[in-house]
Design an enzyme around this catalytic site. Structure first.
Site, PDB file in Angstrom:
ATOM      1  N   LYS A 129       1.321   0.284 -21.452  1.00 45.32           N
ATOM      2  CA  LYS A 129       2.140   1.279 -20.774  1.00 45.32           C
ATOM      3  C   LYS A 129       1.288   2.464 -20.329  1.00 45.32           C
ATOM      4  O   LYS A 129       0.225   2.727 -20.907  1.00 45.32           O
ATOM      5  CB  LYS A 129       3.229   1.795 -21.725  1.00 45.32           C
ATOM      6  CG  LYS A 129       4.279   0.784 -22.126  1.00 45.32           C
ATOM      7  CD  LYS A 129       5.256   1.396 -23.127  1.00 45.32           C
ATOM      8  CE  LYS A 129       6.310   0.409 -23.553  1.00 45.32           C
ATOM      9  NZ  LYS A 129       7.281   0.100 -22.490  1.00 45.32           N
ATOM     10  N   ARG A 180      12.672  -9.184 -25.859  1.00 46.50           N
ATOM     11  CA  ARG A 180      13.392 -10.457 -25.745  1.00 46.50           C
ATOM     12  C   ARG A 180      12.658 -11.580 -26.464  1.00 46.50           C
ATOM     13  O   ARG A 180      13.276 -12.552 -26.883  1.00 46.50           O
ATOM     14  CB  ARG A 180      13.587 -10.788 -24.257  1.00 46.50           C
ATOM     15  CG  ARG A 180      12.322 -11.076 -23.487  1.00 46.50           C
ATOM     16  CD  ARG A 180      12.473 -10.864 -21.994  1.00 46.50           C
ATOM     17  NE  ARG A 180      12.587  -9.453 -21.665  1.00 46.50           N
ATOM     18  CZ  ARG A 180      12.772  -8.993 -20.423  1.00 46.50           C
ATOM     19  NH1 ARG A 180      12.870  -9.828 -19.411  1.00 46.50           N
ATOM     20  NH2 ARG A 180      12.862  -7.701 -20.206  1.00 46.50           N
TER      21      ARG A 180
END
Length: 496
Positions: A275, A349
């Protein structure tokens, strides 16, 4: 968390308390409590209202000190706007702001008359419970690593209400315990709140309650189960993952459990798909899904809900390292389905899919996962509504209704099969991302592939609602309120 709650119905002018909270309106002037105080003070309040020194406009507040004829040394006069237009949002904001305005002063005991005003579509029970919850929320102070924090002086809150609604204070206290736990876990720094810490928190809950059992799966156990997707996310971290499984038996044998699964990425660097630096500190909040299901579990136990409940927290740290998983890797999940990794920052996920597969062994009545899953959901819904995705219309309606009842609201988004081709992969059964568009929806579609055997499944994306943004942002404890409200409804449904 120490806050004494009580119901008290008496003349406001005679109440022995450090501060009174009273509503005034923009159109009708004085509420019943304000009118009584006005009479006791020989018209002082109405005179101030007439002169413009007090305003009934929504959001305005005035602190009066040492008013003659009134026993309490402080009165907070709170503007509520037009009397006929006070809705849930205005009421909750007023309940919180009135207490927040007293937070810095020497006020330990407060009496609030706000529950006596009319709120559109709400009854007395709701007003009392929400006023109490607002007090818990305002009185919470994070002190674990901030020794200079100013702790709220509020210790006692009495509310204008009938004794017939006393149970609402018990409900508020139980819900507040869960919300506070979720906030505290979210606010802790990631060098403290790692996967092992979450497991220790669960152990404390289990040790304190005979109706609770705990199992914590570590790396080797998860490897034996074939959780290749979850383990891949954690393999770059020095902090090994944990799969935390809490079970509460409140309804007895033979009753299918409600199962909650929470994403617990205790820190998310994005992995190899790292990030940007600005704002990365907020990624300590990426475990708020796990924090909220643990908080919900604690509330259910404290309230003694007559349900069976299983809560699973998938606790993992996503770090870049020589051992990290990478874009291009193909993972084999516990279900046997393979996943091509296109972005290691779509890791939530990947841990949830194995946790959802594991959850099937409990034969859930309902299966709900909660996760700070996608920035796309923040873009779509902002900071107010959780994203709700479900194939089951009845379950979606239940959760939406619970959100409205608790004012912890969600908004339904599609999880249609039309979106599934966006996850197609040439190297595996599916890819872990679906492209630039519909990111929150394709993330839910990914999870749906691992819940095909459970009709009553829902996904809550809380990426926008779990914490307040910015350097001073703190965890909100949402959606504990929604989930506890829904569980109370499932309790009633089972009893029927």
């Amino acid at each position: 968390m120490s806050l004494n709650l009580s119901l008290l119905r008496a003349l406001p002018s005679d109440i022995d308390t450090d501060a009174l909270i009273v509503a005034v309106f923009e159109d009708q002037g004085l509420s019943p409590a304000a009118r009584q105080l006005d009479e006791a003070s020989a018209g002082r309040i109405s005179a101030l209202l007439k002169s413009g020194d007090i305003s009934g406009k929504a959001g305005r507040s005035t602190l009066l000190l040492a008013v003659e004829g009134i026993r309490a040394p402080r009165i907070v006069l709170l503007g509520m706007g037009e009397a006929a237009k006070v809705d849930s949002g205005k009421y909750l904001k007023a309940a919180a702001e009135s207490l927040r305005s007293l937070r810095g002063g020497p006020v330990a005991r407060v009496h609030s008359t706000l529950p006596q005003i009319e709120v559109i579509g709400r009854d007395d029970a709701w007003k009392l419970r929400q006023a109490a919850l607002a007090a818990f929320h305002v009185s919470y102070t994070y002190t674990a690593t901030k020794k200079s924090a100013r702790i709220s002086s509020l210790t006692t809150l009495s509310l204008d209400g009938d004794a017939a609604h006393a149970d609402q204070l018990r409900l508020a206290t139980g819900i507040a315990e869960g919300v506070t736990l979720a906030r505290e876990l979210g606010n802790l720094p990631p060098n403290i709140c790692n996967p092992a810490y979450l497991a220790e928190t669960a152990q404390k809950i289990a040790a304190a309650n005979d109706s609770v059992s705990l199992e914590v799966l570590e790396t080797e156990q998860m490897r034996e189960l074939g959780m290749g997707s979850l383990l891949a996310v954690g393999q770059g971290s020095a902090n090994p993952p944990r799969l935390i499984v809490l079970r509460y038996n409140g309804a007895g044998e033979g009753v299918k459990p409600q199962v909650l699964v929470g994403k617990g990425i205790t820190f998310d660097t994005g992995g190899i798909s790292i990030k940007p630096g600005p704002g990365m500190d907020e990624m300590k909040f990426d475990m708020c899904g796990a924090a909220s299901v643990l908080g919900t579990f604690l509330s259910a136990v404290r309230l003694g809900l007559k349900i069976n409940l299983v809560t699973i927290a998938a606790a993992v740290e996503n770090m870049p390292d020589g051992a990290s998983y990478r874009p291009g890797d193909v993972l084999t999940s516990m279900s046997g389905k393979t996943i091509e990794v296109l972005n290691t920052d779509a890791e939530g996920r990947l841990i949830l899919c194995d946790a959802l597969t594991y959850a099937q062994r409990f034969e859930p009545d309902t299966l709900i996962d909660v996760a700070t899953l996608t920035g796309a959901c923040v873009i779509a819904l902002g900071k107010h509504a959780h994203g709700l995705m479900s194939r089951d219309d009845a379950l979606a309606a239940e959760l939406l209704a619970a959100g409205e009842a608790s004012h912890d609201r969600a908004w339904r988004m599609p999880v249609w099969d039309d979106y599934q081709p966006m996850l197609d992969s040439s190297a595996a059964d599916m890819a872990n991302i679906g492209g630039k568009s519909a990111g929150a929806v394709t993330a839910a579609c990914f999870l749906a592939r691992f819940t095909e055997d459970t009709q009553r499944w829902a996904h809550l994306d809380i990426a926008g609602t779990a914490w307040d943004e910015g350097r001073k942002g703190m965890a909100t404890g949402r959606p504990v309120g929604l989930l506890v409200e829904w569980l109370m409804g499932r309790q009633q449904s089972s009893a029927a």
